[in-house]
Enzyme design. Structure first.
Site, PDB file in Angstrom:
ATOM      1  N   HIS A 195      -8.644   9.595   1.068  1.00 39.00           N
ATOM      2  CA  HIS A 195      -9.051   9.160   2.416  1.00 39.00           C
ATOM      3  C   HIS A 195     -10.549   8.994   2.617  1.00 39.00           C
ATOM      4  CE1 HIS A 195      -5.198   9.331   4.566  1.00 39.00           C
ATOM      5  NE2 HIS A 195      -4.893  10.400   3.836  1.00 39.00           N
ATOM      6  N   HIS A 204      -5.607  14.725  -2.526  1.00 39.41           N
ATOM      7  CA  HIS A 204      -5.140  13.578  -1.734  1.00 39.41           C
ATOM      8  C   HIS A 204      -6.094  13.301  -0.572  1.00 39.41           C
ATOM      9  CE1 HIS A 204      -2.807  10.885   0.762  1.00 39.41           C
ATOM     10  NE2 HIS A 204      -3.070  11.710   1.757  1.00 39.41           N
ATOM     11  N   SER A 247      -4.392   7.922  -4.248  1.00 37.00           N
ATOM     12  CA  SER A 247      -4.382   9.266  -4.820  1.00 37.00           C
ATOM     13  C   SER A 247      -3.149   9.495  -5.695  1.00 37.00           C
ATOM     14  CB  SER A 247      -4.449  10.324  -3.715  1.00 37.00           C
ATOM     15  OG  SER A 247      -3.276  10.275  -2.925  1.00 37.00           O
ATOM     16  N   GLU A 279      -2.191   5.046   4.833  1.00 37.78           N
ATOM     17  CA  GLU A 279      -1.616   5.671   3.640  1.00 37.78           C
ATOM     18  C   GLU A 279      -1.194   4.668   2.561  1.00 37.78           C
ATOM     19  OE1 GLU A 279      -1.806   8.726   2.909  1.00 37.78           O
ATOM     20  OE2 GLU A 279      -1.994   9.810   4.801  1.00 37.78           O
TER      21      GLU A 279
HETATM   22 CO    CO Z   1      -2.978  11.202   3.729  1.00 40.59          CO
END
Ligand code: CO
Ligand code: PHE
Length: 307
Positions: free
Chosen positions: A152, A147, A212, A193
């Site tokens: 990111h 993730h 993700s 997010e």
């Molecule tokens: Co995150």
């Protein structure tokens, strides 16, 4: 990456960003962390099974990106290096430093929010060093290395987004002093997010939680059941979010410049206004749309990935 509050070693799950953490203690080995919560990435300790999990996650996600992920993400994802094994953080950092002056640093997992904000303000992105187990392939409660890295890091190669993340960290340190970290957490949640961006080709995802996720990437862009509303800072800060299901509402930006400029002013008066508004009119539930609010319609389903 997400942050979480610790008291007496117990994860209370009250921080800016949590993934449904409850009373369960976090998984990582915090004994090895430094005072700023960073740790070495013990790369040699990954097993062949760990690298295989990464490769399978990466491959599954990569083939879904066309038509769903924003171009900036697709262009930068290869900067993570070969999908065959978990990247060495040092190698990714070297490329990232040249592009935008950011580094990635290892952490044992969720960290206290002040530590998290301080790292972002210093252009250091904390990446969890462990990877999920094979039975968590589809869903893991806490953020893991997949993730944090895959979700990111690609957008940190974009100069405007990179500056936004640093500003968010500095803003977080300030919000803590103003007791407004919970309102600011909603901004992280609904942009970093779970953000969507409107492009000439249609809606695309830029949020790491979406990018993700095997299922939410498609859901966020194409599901008729989800609400998609234009990014509006005050509206967003009044909106609750879901931590255990797909989001019911997504906020749509026009560009990373818009996001950066809309969040540049001092939030001190904004927090006050939002609190007053909540006191008078309440919070907005996830999935609730206000009268007269413009909604974006769901995008078309891209052709099913082969392979
Ligand atoms: Co995150
Ligand atoms: N401008 C915000 C403040 O003064 C800081 C911030 C920038 C917060 C970008 C979030 C994102 O508090």
């Amino acid at each position: 990456m997400a942050a979480v509050d610790f008291h007496d070693g117990v994860n209370k799950g009250v921080a800016p960003v949590t993934y449904g953490a409850g009373s369960r203690p976090p998984r990582g080995d915090y004994a090895k962390a430094r005072a700023d919560y960073t740790c070495e990435q013990a790369w040699a300790q990954y097993t062949p099974a760990d690298h295989d999990t990464y490769r399978r996650l990466y491959t599954r996600q990569l083939q879904q990106l066309p038509g769903l992920a924003c171009d900036e993400f697709i262009a930068a994802v290869q900067q993570l290096g070969t999908p065959d094994r978990i990247p060495r953080f040092d190698e990714v950092s070297e490329r990232l430093m040249k592009a935008t002056g950011w580094q990635i640093v290892g952490v044992p997992g969720l960290i206290p929010e002040e530590a998290f904000f301080a790292l972002l303000a210093a252009r250091k992105f904390p990446v969890t060093d462990w990877i999920r187990t094979p039975d968590e392939f589809d869903y893991v409660v806490e953020p893991d290395v997949f993730h944090d890295l895959f979700g990111h890091v690609p957008l940190l190669f974009n100069p405007v987004f990179a500056d936004y993340m640093q500003a968010y960290g500095a803003g977080g340190l300030k919000a803590s002093r103003l007791d407004a970290a919970e309102l600011l957490a909603r901004l992280y949640w609904y942009t970093v997010e779970f953000g969507l961006i409107a492009t000439p080709q249609g809606l695309r995802a830029y949020g790491a939680g979406i990018l993700s996720s095997a299922g939410e990437l498609r859901h966020s862009v194409t599901a008729a059941a989800a609400e998609r509303v234009a990014f509006d800072l005050k509206r967003l800060m009044r909106t609750r979010y879901k931590i255990d299901t797909y989001q019911a509402t997504y906020f749509v930006i026009d560009s990373f410049d818009q996001l950066f400029e809309a969040t540049a002013p001092d939030f001190t008066p904004l927090y006050r206004e939002v609190r007053e508004r909540i006191a008078q009119h309440g919070e907005i539930d996830a999935g609730q749309v206000l009268p007269g609010e413009r909604r974006f319609s769901a995008g078309p389903l891209p052709p099913a990935p082969r392979g």
